[in-house]
Design a protein around this motif. Structure first.
Motif, PDB file in Angstrom:
ATOM      1  N   UNK A   1      28.632  24.791  20.641  1.00  0.00           N
ATOM      2  CA  UNK A   1      29.213  23.577  21.208  1.00  0.00           C
ATOM      3  C   UNK A   1      28.366  22.959  22.325  1.00  0.00           C
ATOM      4  N   UNK A   2      27.331  23.688  22.768  1.00  0.00           N
ATOM      5  CA  UNK A   2      26.454  23.160  23.807  1.00  0.00           C
ATOM      6  C   UNK A   2      27.063  23.264  25.205  1.00  0.00           C
ATOM      7  N   UNK A   3      26.361  22.676  26.184  1.00  0.00           N
ATOM      8  CA  UNK A   3      26.786  22.641  27.586  1.00  0.00           C
ATOM      9  C   UNK A   3      26.992  24.058  28.130  1.00  0.00           C
ATOM     10  N   UNK A   4      25.896  24.776  28.302  1.00  0.00           N
ATOM     11  CA  UNK A   4      25.930  26.188  28.696  1.00  0.00           C
ATOM     12  C   UNK A   4      26.673  26.431  30.007  1.00  0.00           C
ATOM     13  N   UNK A   5      26.401  25.610  31.016  1.00  0.00           N
ATOM     14  CA  UNK A   5      27.035  25.816  32.321  1.00  0.00           C
ATOM     15  C   UNK A   5      28.547  25.709  32.207  1.00  0.00           C
ATOM     16  N   UNK A   6      29.028  24.696  31.493  1.00  0.00           N
ATOM     17  CA  UNK A   6      30.475  24.510  31.309  1.00  0.00           C
ATOM     18  C   UNK A   6      31.084  25.696  30.573  1.00  0.00           C
ATOM     19  N   UNK A   7      30.444  26.136  29.488  1.00  0.00           N
ATOM     20  CA  UNK A   7      31.001  27.218  28.664  1.00  0.00           C
ATOM     21  C   UNK A   7      31.102  28.517  29.450  1.00  0.00           C
ATOM     22  N   UNK A   8      30.060  28.856  30.174  1.00  0.00           N
ATOM     23  CA  UNK A   8      30.091  30.108  30.937  1.00  0.00           C
ATOM     24  C   UNK A   8      31.060  30.022  32.118  1.00  0.00           C
ATOM     25  N   UNK A   9      31.116  28.862  32.752  1.00  0.00           N
ATOM     26  CA  UNK A   9      32.028  28.700  33.888  1.00  0.00           C
ATOM     27  C   UNK A   9      33.476  28.865  33.448  1.00  0.00           C
ATOM     28  N   UNK A  10      33.828  28.195  32.350  1.00  0.00           N
ATOM     29  CA  UNK A  10      35.198  28.278  31.840  1.00  0.00           C
ATOM     30  C   UNK A  10      35.497  29.698  31.357  1.00  0.00           C
ATOM     31  N   UNK A  11      34.531  30.317  30.672  1.00  0.00           N
ATOM     32  CA  UNK A  11      34.723  31.668  30.156  1.00  0.00           C
ATOM     33  C   UNK A  11      35.016  32.661  31.276  1.00  0.00           C
ATOM     34  N   UNK A  12      34.184  32.662  32.296  1.00  0.00           N
ATOM     35  CA  UNK A  12      34.370  33.617  33.404  1.00  0.00           C
ATOM     36  C   UNK A  12      35.657  33.310  34.173  1.00  0.00           C
ATOM     37  N   UNK A  13      35.930  32.031  34.431  1.00  0.00           N
ATOM     38  CA  UNK A  13      37.146  31.670  35.144  1.00  0.00           C
ATOM     39  C   UNK A  13      38.395  32.063  34.380  1.00  0.00           C
ATOM     40  N   UNK A  14      38.403  31.783  33.087  1.00  0.00           N
ATOM     41  CA  UNK A  14      39.556  32.122  32.246  1.00  0.00           C
ATOM     42  C   UNK A  14      39.713  33.633  32.125  1.00  0.00           C
ATOM     43  N   UNK A  15      38.589  34.328  32.066  1.00  0.00           N
ATOM     44  CA  UNK A  15      38.602  35.796  32.000  1.00  0.00           C
ATOM     45  C   UNK A  15      39.230  36.399  33.254  1.00  0.00           C
ATOM     46  N   UNK A  16      38.829  35.911  34.428  1.00  0.00           N
ATOM     47  CA  UNK A  16      39.373  36.434  35.680  1.00  0.00           C
ATOM     48  C   UNK A  16      40.869  36.150  35.785  1.00  0.00           C
ATOM     49  N   UNK A  17      41.267  34.931  35.400  1.00  0.00           N
ATOM     50  CA  UNK A  17      42.685  34.577  35.423  1.00  0.00           C
ATOM     51  C   UNK A  17      43.485  35.495  34.495  1.00  0.00           C
TER      52      UNK A  17
ATOM     53  N   UNK B   1      39.098  34.923  24.529  1.00  0.00           N
ATOM     54  CA  UNK B   1      38.768  35.184  25.927  1.00  0.00           C
ATOM     55  C   UNK B   1      40.015  35.626  26.699  1.00  0.00           C
ATOM     56  N   UNK B   2      41.115  34.918  26.468  1.00  0.00           N
ATOM     57  CA  UNK B   2      42.368  35.237  27.163  1.00  0.00           C
ATOM     58  C   UNK B   2      42.887  36.610  26.745  1.00  0.00           C
ATOM     59  N   UNK B   3      42.878  36.884  25.448  1.00  0.00           N
ATOM     60  CA  UNK B   3      43.393  38.165  24.941  1.00  0.00           C
ATOM     61  C   UNK B   3      42.593  39.327  25.520  1.00  0.00           C
ATOM     62  N   UNK B   4      41.265  39.225  25.479  1.00  0.00           N
ATOM     63  CA  UNK B   4      40.417  40.294  26.018  1.00  0.00           C
ATOM     64  C   UNK B   4      40.619  40.430  27.525  1.00  0.00           C
ATOM     65  N   UNK B   5      40.776  39.301  28.224  1.00  0.00           N
ATOM     66  CA  UNK B   5      41.010  39.341  29.660  1.00  0.00           C
ATOM     67  C   UNK B   5      42.323  40.016  30.023  1.00  0.00           C
ATOM     68  N   UNK B   6      43.386  39.680  29.292  1.00  0.00           N
ATOM     69  CA  UNK B   6      44.702  40.290  29.558  1.00  0.00           C
ATOM     70  C   UNK B   6      44.648  41.793  29.290  1.00  0.00           C
TER      71      UNK B   6
END
Length: 226
Positions: free
Chosen positions: A28-44, A104-109
């Motif tokens: 989907x492109x936009x590496x910074x956005x993808x990693x930022x959302x991934x890590x943020x969603x993971x922590x949440x 991402x959410x399932x693995x984070x939970x």
């Protein structure tokens, strides 16, 4: 033993999230956005998992942890394969993105649930185990980021990395056989069944690893042809 398992689990969890972040970035492109959302969603999601892991959910920590490892092995190990399959059939970007973020959410939970269970398991041996378990988990996560960046992604590839990390996750589940003395008699049958399932899944992952190059070539051809 519990500290070693905690380190490995921290390693595996962050590696899964980096795999998903890289998959989103690649397709989907936009590496910074993808990693930022991934890590943020993971922590949440980890926070949500830790909040729901209380009371009856930690009353049988060994059996509960085995269930979590089985789910993480399945979800994390085949996550990239599922996303590649979805992309290969020409699914809309919104569907691909929705499924990736759900993973991402399932693995984070599930990861968030792990830590209270590990703390409870360690507390059966010594009091005030929270800080040491959390510290070791963070060290494992740091190791996971370094190994993913310098070894897994550049040398192994996404699909094979998912299988390797899942196999490591399954190995941790099997290592919980060392905690069998802490399992209550009423849960012994369930405990043995979960160990058997985890062992079978580890065998499946080894078979998948033997075919990882072939699987990667198949999906790469479909991706280039699309």
């Amino acid at each position: 033993m519990i500290y070693a398992l905690t380190f490995i689990l921290g390693f595996c969890s962050i590696a899964y999230e980096l795999l998903l972040g890289q998959s989103l970035s690649a397709f989907l492109g936009n590496t910074v956005l993808r990693y930022s959302v991934t890590i943020g969603l993971y922590m949440f999601s980890m926070g949500v998992g830790s909040l729901i892991a209380e009371g009856r959910r930690v009353a049988h920590p060994v059996v509960a942890l085995l269930k979590i490892e089985l789910l993480l092995t399945l979800t994390g190990g085949f996550s990239v394969l599922v996303l590649l399959a979805l992309n290969s059939v020409g699914s809309p970007d919104i569907l691909f993105s929705a499924l990736a973020h759900l993973l991402i959410v399932v693995i984070g939970v599930l990861t968030g649930v792990e830590i209270p269970l590990l703390v409870e398991l360690k507390s059966l041996e010594q009091r005030k185990a929270e800080s040491s378990i959390i510290g070791v988990d963070y060290l494992g996560a740091f190791a996971g980021t370094v190994v993913f960046a310098f070894v897994f992604y550049p040398r192994v590839g996404l699909i094979a990395t998912a299988f390797y990390v899942a196999a490591l996750n399954a190995f941790v589940g099997i290592c919980l056989i060392s905690q069998g003395a802490k399992v209550k008699r009423s849960r012994r049958r369930q405990y043995r069944g979960l160990l058997a399932c985890q062992s079978a899944l580890l065998v499946v992952l080894f078979l998948c690893l033997r075919s990882a190059d072939t699987i990667t070539e198949i999906f790469l051809e479909k991706y280039l042809a699309s």
